[in-house]
Design a protein around this motif. Structure first.
Motif, PDB file in Angstrom:
ATOM      1  N   ALA A   1      32.409  33.725  31.475  1.00 26.55           N
ATOM      2  CA  ALA A   1      32.248  32.944  32.800  1.00 26.55           C
ATOM      3  C   ALA A   1      31.386  31.591  32.436  1.00 26.55           C
ATOM      4  N   THR A   2      30.269  31.913  31.507  1.00 23.00           N
ATOM      5  CA  THR A   2      29.548  30.649  31.039  1.00 23.00           C
ATOM      6  C   THR A   2      30.164  29.949  29.761  1.00 23.00           C
ATOM      7  N   GLU A   3      31.213  30.395  29.343  1.00 24.76           N
ATOM      8  CA  GLU A   3      32.035  29.730  28.253  1.00 24.76           C
ATOM      9  C   GLU A   3      31.374  29.836  26.949  1.00 24.76           C
TER      10      GLU A   3
ATOM     11  N   VAL B   1      37.931  37.991  35.320  1.00 22.22           N
ATOM     12  CA  VAL B   1      38.098  36.738  35.949  1.00 22.22           C
ATOM     13  C   VAL B   1      36.790  35.827  35.921  1.00 22.22           C
ATOM     14  N   PRO B   2      36.584  34.930  35.393  1.00 22.19           N
ATOM     15  CA  PRO B   2      35.292  34.311  35.154  1.00 22.19           C
ATOM     16  C   PRO B   2      34.715  33.743  36.284  1.00 22.19           C
ATOM     17  N   THR B   3      34.522  34.542  37.457  1.00 27.48           N
ATOM     18  CA  THR B   3      33.755  34.205  38.431  1.00 27.48           C
ATOM     19  C   THR B   3      32.796  35.270  38.921  1.00 27.48           C
ATOM     20  N   SER B   4      31.627  35.064  39.532  1.00 27.97           N
ATOM     21  CA  SER B   4      30.887  36.192  39.861  1.00 27.97           C
ATOM     22  C   SER B   4      31.600  37.417  40.519  1.00 27.97           C
ATOM     23  N   GLU B   5      32.630  36.925  41.320  1.00 30.87           N
ATOM     24  CA  GLU B   5      33.055  38.295  41.984  1.00 30.87           C
ATOM     25  C   GLU B   5      34.030  39.088  40.886  1.00 30.87           C
ATOM     26  N   GLY B   6      34.711  38.371  40.328  1.00 30.11           N
ATOM     27  CA  GLY B   6      35.528  38.956  39.108  1.00 30.11           C
ATOM     28  C   GLY B   6      34.656  39.709  38.147  1.00 30.11           C
TER      29      GLY B   6
ATOM     30  N   THR C   1      33.025  45.299  36.301  1.00 28.71           N
ATOM     31  CA  THR C   1      31.750  46.263  36.131  1.00 28.71           C
ATOM     32  C   THR C   1      32.371  47.481  36.793  1.00 28.71           C
ATOM     33  N   THR C   2      32.711  47.501  38.157  1.00 32.90           N
ATOM     34  CA  THR C   2      33.104  48.527  39.068  1.00 32.90           C
ATOM     35  C   THR C   2      34.173  49.278  38.481  1.00 32.90           C
ATOM     36  N   SER C   3      35.327  48.585  38.032  1.00 28.77           N
ATOM     37  CA  SER C   3      36.379  49.207  37.464  1.00 28.77           C
ATOM     38  C   SER C   3      36.207  49.899  36.120  1.00 28.77           C
TER      39      SER C   3
END
Lengths: 259, 153
Positions: free
Chosen positions: A125-127, A225-230, A235-237
């Motif tokens: 996410a932070t590239e 998916v490089p977002t906080s939700e992703g 992590t959950t999955s």
């Protein structure tokens, strides 16, 4: 309506297969020789610290308590048959064959697997992964491979520590508290536990669990998916899928080894 | 910082290997580097009951060896190969073996009874066959005999 359902089914089926393909490609890319060999050793040691040493406390504490509970439960049942001498056999065989590899792999998935996913997902996410590629460093070699090997080395060691501590915990409750004879505890255990049949098979189990858990964790992070939700979803999955995979693979392995 | 991490990782690997060693040596009680010297004796039974490979061979309750393999010979008689510790290599060929059970429902083992010694007996050596054998008592057969015997009267 019906068409939509079939479309969704097909889409999720295709994306599952594509995900498997990406996971395989990632593992292949990470494991193919990088030509840097031993230069990656410091990275491996750092990851052994993160993945192995930091999981040690939870493994030791839960191993101790699981051994103690097994001993307590086993005693109350065995004493009804006058067979409390067999307590050592019961505790050691259940730890070595099943509980040691499986429970430590579950704890490992929760403790280390989720951390691996979150770390790599955040790097994406932070590239940071892209910047590594810009510097002509393959992130699969630099980031993924050391974590993979650290998982494979750590989990079998953690599982054997778990079993050893569990047997000590069982001895603590069975012998020191409930008063089973110490000599009988060890000798019945020694005459029933086989190196090849029980300990080596348990070790093979935990190596396979290590491959499964680390692979899932790394793939979920690398593919997040490089977002906080992703990242939170990934992590959950990781935890859910690797726990289910451990239990499923364990059934197959047990059927092959002991069935 | 890096030094400390190396130290902790080393301690972790050491603890893991120590745990494997403890499981191997203390829990499974396997001898490293090949077990002590042994020689093989063969015995044929008509029924071995629940005897298993690695069941113990005892003389008067003392373990002197283990069952190495169980197979059927050409006459369909169970053939049991026993590995006996070379410390116990003075059994005459008049010795007998029987399959016994420890306790009422315990595990089965091979009981070896040393025989008499005179000029004609020889000492059993590697690969020798013990002639005098007594098979396992099978509980179902005993019950069957008992019932059959009673109905005859």
């Amino acid at each position: 309506m019906l068409i939509n359902t079939i479309q969704n089914l097909g889409r999720s089926g295709l994306s599952t297969i594509a995900g498997l393909g990406r996971a395989g490609a990632m593992l292949f890319g990470a494991l193919k020789p990088s030509g840097r060999g031993f230069k990656l050793l410091p990275l491996l040691i750092k990851q052994l610290y993160v993945v192995g040493v930091q999981s040690l406390i939870i493994i030791v504490v839960s191993g101790l308590f699981i051994g103690m509970v097994l001993s307590l439960q086993g005693y109350t049942i065995l004493v009804g048959y006058g067979a409390e001498q067999s307590l050592g056999q019961m505790v050691s065989l259940s730890l070595l064959r099943e509980l040691g590899p499986v429970v430590s792999a579950l704890l490992f998935a929760g403790r280390a697997g989720s951390a691996l996913t979150a770390e790599i997902g955040l790097m994406k996410a932070t590239e940071q992964l892209s910047s590594l590629e810009m510097m002509a460093i393959d992130p699969l070699h630099q980031i993924v491979a050391p974590r993979f090997w650290a998982g494979i080395i750590s989990l079998p060691l953690l599982a054997s520590i778990f079993s050893a501590v569990g047997i000590i915990g069982g001895h603590l409750v069975g012998v020191d508290w409930l008063g089973v004879d110490s000599g009988a505890f060890w000798s019945v255990m020694q005459s029933s536990v086989e190196w090849q049949e029980d300990i080596v098979n348990g070790g093979i189990k935990s190596i396979i669990f290590a491959i499964v858990v680390t692979w899932i964790a790394l793939h979920k992070g690398y593919d997040a998916v490089p977002t906080s939700e992703g990242i939170s979803k990934a992590t959950t999955s990781t935890v859910v899928q690797s726990s289910l995979a451990i239990l499923g693979v364990d059934f197959v392995l047990t059927a092959v080894m002991f069935g | 910082m890096s030094k400390k991490i190396e130290l902790l990782v080393g301690a972790f690997l050491f603890a893991g290997i120590a745990a494997i060693l403890m499981l191997g040596l203390k829990v499974a009680d396997s001898q490293l580097g090949g077990s002590s010297e042994s020689y093989k004796l063969v015995a044929k039974f008509s029924n071995i009951g629940g005897l298993k490979v690695r069941s113990s061979v005892k003389v008067g309750g003392v373990v002197v060896g283990r069952v190495a393999s169980i197979s059927l010979d050409e006459d369909f008689a169970p053939k049991v190969v026993m590995e006996i510790d070379t410390n116990f290599n003075q059994f005459p060929d008049s010795s007998s073996v029987a399959i016994l059970t420890s306790g009422l429902l315990g595990e089965q083992f091979v009981g070896l009874t040393p025989g008499f010694v005179d000029e004609e007996t020889e000492i059993l050596a590697d690969g020798d066959l013990i002639e005098d054998t007594r098979s396992a008592m099978v509980l179902e057969d005993l019950i069957g005999q008992f019932l059959y015997g009673n109905s005859e009267d």
